[in-house]
Design a protein around this motif. Structure first.
Motif, PDB file in Angstrom:
ATOM      1  N   ALA A 153       0.738  -1.312  -0.123  1.00 51.57           N
ATOM      2  CA  ALA A 153       0.029   0.195  -0.080  1.00 51.57           C
ATOM      3  C   ALA A 153       0.846   1.380  -0.221  1.00 51.57           C
ATOM      4  CB  ALA A 153      -0.998   0.027   1.068  1.00 51.57           C
ATOM      5  N   MET A 154       2.110   1.419   0.767  1.00 53.48           N
ATOM      6  CA  MET A 154       2.957   2.481   0.918  1.00 53.48           C
ATOM      7  C   MET A 154       3.631   2.648  -0.381  1.00 53.48           C
ATOM      8  SD  MET A 154       2.061   4.160   3.454  1.00 53.48           S
ATOM      9  CE  MET A 154       3.446   5.373   3.873  1.00 53.48           C
ATOM     10  N   SER A 155       3.787   1.290  -1.171  1.00 46.97           N
ATOM     11  CA  SER A 155       4.638   1.529  -2.271  1.00 46.97           C
ATOM     12  C   SER A 155       3.671   2.195  -3.335  1.00 46.97           C
ATOM     13  CB  SER A 155       4.829   0.361  -2.790  1.00 46.97           C
ATOM     14  OG  SER A 155       5.627  -0.800  -2.017  1.00 46.97           O
ATOM     15  N   THR A 156       2.390   1.940  -3.370  1.00 45.37           N
ATOM     16  CA  THR A 156       1.809   2.543  -4.222  1.00 45.37           C
ATOM     17  C   THR A 156       1.307   3.915  -3.900  1.00 45.37           C
ATOM     18  OG1 THR A 156       0.144   0.489  -3.991  1.00 45.37           O
ATOM     19  CG2 THR A 156      -0.948   2.344  -4.677  1.00 45.37           C
ATOM     20  N   LEU A 157       1.416   4.299  -2.721  1.00 48.75           N
ATOM     21  CA  LEU A 157       1.375   5.723  -2.411  1.00 48.75           C
ATOM     22  C   LEU A 157       2.623   6.548  -2.822  1.00 48.75           C
ATOM     23  CD1 LEU A 157       0.405   8.270  -0.857  1.00 48.75           C
ATOM     24  CD2 LEU A 157       1.628   7.421   1.185  1.00 48.75           C
ATOM     25  N   ARG A 158       3.733   5.992  -2.513  1.00 51.36           N
ATOM     26  CA  ARG A 158       5.238   6.587  -2.910  1.00 51.36           C
ATOM     27  C   ARG A 158       5.137   6.905  -4.352  1.00 51.36           C
ATOM     28  NH1 ARG A 158       9.660   4.549  -2.634  1.00 51.36           N
ATOM     29  NH2 ARG A 158       9.056   2.402  -2.019  1.00 51.36           N
ATOM     30  N   VAL A 159       4.872   5.521  -5.348  1.00 55.00           N
ATOM     31  CA  VAL A 159       4.864   5.597  -6.658  1.00 55.00           C
ATOM     32  C   VAL A 159       4.011   6.585  -7.066  1.00 55.00           C
ATOM     33  CG1 VAL A 159       4.564   4.168  -8.696  1.00 55.00           C
ATOM     34  CG2 VAL A 159       5.740   3.407  -7.009  1.00 55.00           C
ATOM     35  N   GLY A 160       2.732   6.419  -6.588  1.00 53.54           N
ATOM     36  CA  GLY A 160       1.699   7.554  -7.170  1.00 53.54           C
ATOM     37  C   GLY A 160       2.134   8.834  -7.086  1.00 53.54           C
ATOM     38  N   LEU A 161       2.615   9.467  -5.830  1.00 54.01           N
ATOM     39  CA  LEU A 161       3.102  10.705  -5.579  1.00 54.01           C
ATOM     40  C   LEU A 161       4.527  11.380  -6.419  1.00 54.01           C
ATOM     41  CD1 LEU A 161       2.509  11.674  -1.858  1.00 54.01           C
ATOM     42  CD2 LEU A 161       1.194  12.139  -3.966  1.00 54.01           C
ATOM     43  N   GLU A 162       5.449  10.109  -6.536  1.00 52.43           N
ATOM     44  CA  GLU A 162       6.684  10.581  -6.955  1.00 52.43           C
ATOM     45  C   GLU A 162       6.919  10.263  -8.598  1.00 52.43           C
ATOM     46  OE1 GLU A 162       9.443   8.698  -4.477  1.00 52.43           O
ATOM     47  OE2 GLU A 162       8.584   9.555  -2.673  1.00 52.43           O
ATOM     48  N   CYS A 163       6.065   9.580  -9.013  1.00 53.51           N
ATOM     49  CA  CYS A 163       6.253   9.412 -10.439  1.00 53.51           C
ATOM     50  C   CYS A 163       5.328   9.584 -11.412  1.00 53.51           C
ATOM     51  CB  CYS A 163       6.310   7.713 -10.467  1.00 53.51           C
ATOM     52  SG  CYS A 163       6.928   7.091 -12.143  1.00 53.51           S
ATOM     53  N   PRO A 164       5.424  10.339 -12.441  1.00 51.31           N
ATOM     54  CA  PRO A 164       6.827  11.095 -12.623  1.00 51.31           C
ATOM     55  C   PRO A 164       7.111  12.126 -11.471  1.00 51.31           C
ATOM     56  CG  PRO A 164       5.186  11.835 -14.153  1.00 51.31           C
ATOM     57  CD  PRO A 164       4.593  10.938 -13.391  1.00 51.31           C
ATOM     58  N   ARG A 165       7.929  12.718 -11.179  1.00 48.25           N
ATOM     59  CA  ARG A 165       8.395  13.476  -9.935  1.00 48.25           C
ATOM     60  C   ARG A 165       8.248  14.985 -10.455  1.00 48.25           C
ATOM     61  NH1 ARG A 165      13.272  11.471  -7.179  1.00 48.25           N
ATOM     62  NH2 ARG A 165      12.594   9.772  -5.961  1.00 48.25           N
ATOM     63  N   ARG A 166       8.693  15.149 -12.039  1.00 51.70           N
ATOM     64  CA  ARG A 166       8.691  16.458 -12.455  1.00 51.70           C
ATOM     65  C   ARG A 166       7.469  17.171 -12.433  1.00 51.70           C
ATOM     66  NH1 ARG A 166       9.133  13.150 -16.503  1.00 51.70           N
ATOM     67  NH2 ARG A 166       7.540  13.266 -17.923  1.00 51.70           N
ATOM     68  N   GLU A 167       7.397  18.542 -12.056  1.00 55.35           N
ATOM     69  CA  GLU A 167       6.421  19.428 -12.447  1.00 55.35           C
ATOM     70  C   GLU A 167       4.913  18.746 -11.904  1.00 55.35           C
ATOM     71  OE1 GLU A 167       7.142  22.376 -12.663  1.00 55.35           O
ATOM     72  OE2 GLU A 167       9.295  21.786 -12.994  1.00 55.35           O
ATOM     73  N   GLY A 168       4.083  19.406 -12.208  1.00 56.57           N
ATOM     74  CA  GLY A 168       2.556  18.890 -11.926  1.00 56.57           C
ATOM     75  C   GLY A 168       1.813  19.499 -11.087  1.00 56.57           C
ATOM     76  N   SER A 169       0.794  20.253 -11.775  1.00 56.82           N
ATOM     77  CA  SER A 169      -0.106  20.849 -10.791  1.00 56.82           C
ATOM     78  C   SER A 169      -0.768  20.043  -9.820  1.00 56.82           C
ATOM     79  CB  SER A 169      -1.298  21.608 -11.700  1.00 56.82           C
ATOM     80  OG  SER A 169      -1.903  20.647 -12.268  1.00 56.82           O
ATOM     81  N   LEU A 170      -1.455  20.449  -8.806  1.00 56.16           N
ATOM     82  CA  LEU A 170      -2.158  19.583  -7.724  1.00 56.16           C
ATOM     83  C   LEU A 170      -3.044  18.603  -8.464  1.00 56.16           C
ATOM     84  CD1 LEU A 170      -2.230  20.197  -4.343  1.00 56.16           C
ATOM     85  CD2 LEU A 170      -4.489  19.585  -5.102  1.00 56.16           C
ATOM     86  N   PRO A 171      -4.008  19.098  -9.150  1.00 53.20           N
ATOM     87  CA  PRO A 171      -4.992  18.104  -9.973  1.00 53.20           C
ATOM     88  C   PRO A 171      -4.151  17.260 -10.616  1.00 53.20           C
ATOM     89  CG  PRO A 171      -5.556  20.613 -10.398  1.00 53.20           C
ATOM     90  CD  PRO A 171      -4.243  20.303  -9.920  1.00 53.20           C
ATOM     91  N   GLU A 172      -3.040  17.460 -11.323  1.00 52.42           N
ATOM     92  CA  GLU A 172      -2.645  16.462 -11.997  1.00 52.42           C
ATOM     93  C   GLU A 172      -1.811  15.552 -11.010  1.00 52.42           C
ATOM     94  OE1 GLU A 172      -0.623  18.940 -15.900  1.00 52.42           O
ATOM     95  OE2 GLU A 172       0.400  18.786 -14.118  1.00 52.42           O
ATOM     96  N   VAL A 173      -1.416  15.730  -9.941  1.00 50.27           N
ATOM     97  CA  VAL A 173      -0.731  15.083  -9.086  1.00 50.27           C
ATOM     98  C   VAL A 173      -1.796  13.965  -8.337  1.00 50.27           C
ATOM     99  CG1 VAL A 173       0.178  14.733  -6.574  1.00 50.27           C
ATOM    100  CG2 VAL A 173       1.023  16.599  -8.287  1.00 50.27           C
ATOM    101  N   THR A 174      -3.139  14.558  -8.055  1.00 49.16           N
ATOM    102  CA  THR A 174      -4.101  14.019  -7.383  1.00 49.16           C
ATOM    103  C   THR A 174      -4.617  12.696  -8.479  1.00 49.16           C
ATOM    104  OG1 THR A 174      -5.726  15.390  -8.044  1.00 49.16           O
ATOM    105  CG2 THR A 174      -4.811  15.457  -5.667  1.00 49.16           C
ATOM    106  N   GLU A 175      -4.660  13.071  -9.602  1.00 47.01           N
ATOM    107  CA  GLU A 175      -5.186  12.411 -10.626  1.00 47.01           C
ATOM    108  C   GLU A 175      -4.252  10.886 -10.768  1.00 47.01           C
ATOM    109  OE1 GLU A 175      -7.545  11.798 -12.507  1.00 47.01           O
ATOM    110  OE2 GLU A 175      -6.857  10.633 -14.095  1.00 47.01           O
TER     111      GLU A 175
END
Lengths: 203, 203
Positions: free
Chosen positions: B161-183
């Motif tokens: 589960a935490m792997s999922t969280l990390r990958v979701g938040l960090e990949c791809p790392r570069r840029e990204g607005s908040l909606p992009e990140v949450t999406e």
DNA sequence: TAATCTATGTCAGCGCATGACACATGACAA
DNA sequence: TTGTCATGTGTCATGCGCTGACATAGATTA
């Protein structure tokens, strides 16, 4: 291998073993670099030429393990599914552990006890694993023909594999002879393989 | 809430925001605590009363995220499968992010950029996540009626589960607005759920 | 207002880590 | 063997992160 290199390798191991014993004897935090250097009869400055930091001592095996995993991964057939290849890499790690000399085994078990007693070091250990993850993800992405920076599935595959490794090695943390550790590791690998949908990593 | 508390909270955020801007402006390593304290007009000593370390600044959101996940996990029905509950906890995290104030969002994105630029901090972040994992594993083990120190499956569930969280938040790392990140986070959660065998976490 | 609590500043000090320079010891070729 | 070069080591100086102890100024409560 010349005298120089042999001597260096010997010094490195002397520092490591001495430090390990000091840590287990009187605690990690309350052992200073100065003290370690003194016990090995080198200058503190020299200590930092062998280990980039005090923490680095505790992560010594990670450098070795990383090499093994990368080599094992590269040697797997290109058409094998990524997660399977990673599981084989983990098994290579276990084999390496099983075939290690008594000195190496002793070091490994001491290191494990050290990490168990020091949450901060456990954290560093996980962080070090994350660096390995990056490398593995790059290899997996290459095999998948994708950009490592974008390929979320590649990262997830590797993250699951490294989770398997960590859980296998650290749970339960307490005690454990080397055969017990490797046995648990093998069980955990099997558990992970059973848990995932066949072909999940081929998307 | 008295004047005292309000002032403290304000100071804490001022320190954080000031430090964040300094970091992004001139680099993390080359910004000293003394400098940060100076910019906020407090003594360096006081800085350490608000943040236990310089690194702690960068891990600020983890404290908050941990609370959210634990609360969300506890509130899930006891008969739900552990991994499903954890995925819901992740979704709670995403919701919290989506509902955050502009200031909070800005902080989050700055922190993300900071981590991206500083591998050492990324490591610390992973280490911090490992601490959260321990807590979550304890809760999951409790639900399963097992000893957290022994229950390998519980640890594996949480690690995935935490792997999922990390990958979701960090990949791809570069840029990204908040909606992009949450999406992306939502997509990653869905990917993880698809990848695992139904009921794998009930053994 | 008086009595207390507590956040902050000051000061002193430890330990980790790094750069610069000089020295000594192993490596290697003539 | 000897001279030259490369490289590992010690010494010195310094910076930075972090902590304990103590005094003080400001908020809190009665």
């Amino acid at each position: 291998m010349g005298l120089r290199e042999r001597k260096k390798e010997k010094t490195r191991l002397t520092i490591l073993d001495t430090a390990l014993d000091l840590f287990l004897e009187q605690g990690y935090e309350s052992t200073t670099v100065e003290q370690i250097a003194g016990a090995v009869d080198v200058s503190p400055r020299t200590f930092f030429r062998y280990f980039t930091s005090k923490d680095h001592l505790a992560l010594w095996f990670h450098d070795h393990g990383e090499e093994i995993m990368l080599a094992a991964l590269e040697s797997r057939p290109a058409d094998e599914s990524p997660f399977s290849s990673l599981m084989h890499a983990l098994r290579a790690l276990v084999s390496d552990l099983e075939e290690s000399t008594p000195e190496e085994s002793a070091r490994f078990l001491k290191l494990r006890r050290l990490l168990e007693d020091n949450p901060r070091l456990t954290g560093q250990s996980v962080a070090r694993c994350a660096r390995t993850e990056e490398l593995l993800a790059a290899v997996v992405a290459a095999r998948r023909g994708t950009d490592p920076a974008d390929d979320r599935l590649a990262h997830l595959i590797v993250a699951f594999a490294m989770s398997t490794l960590r859980v296998g090695l650290e749970c339960p943390r307490r005690e454990g002879s080397l055969p017990e550790v490797t046995e648990r590791m093998a069980e955990t690998i099997a558990l992970a393989e059973r848990s995932l949908r066949p072909g999940w990593d081929l998307g």
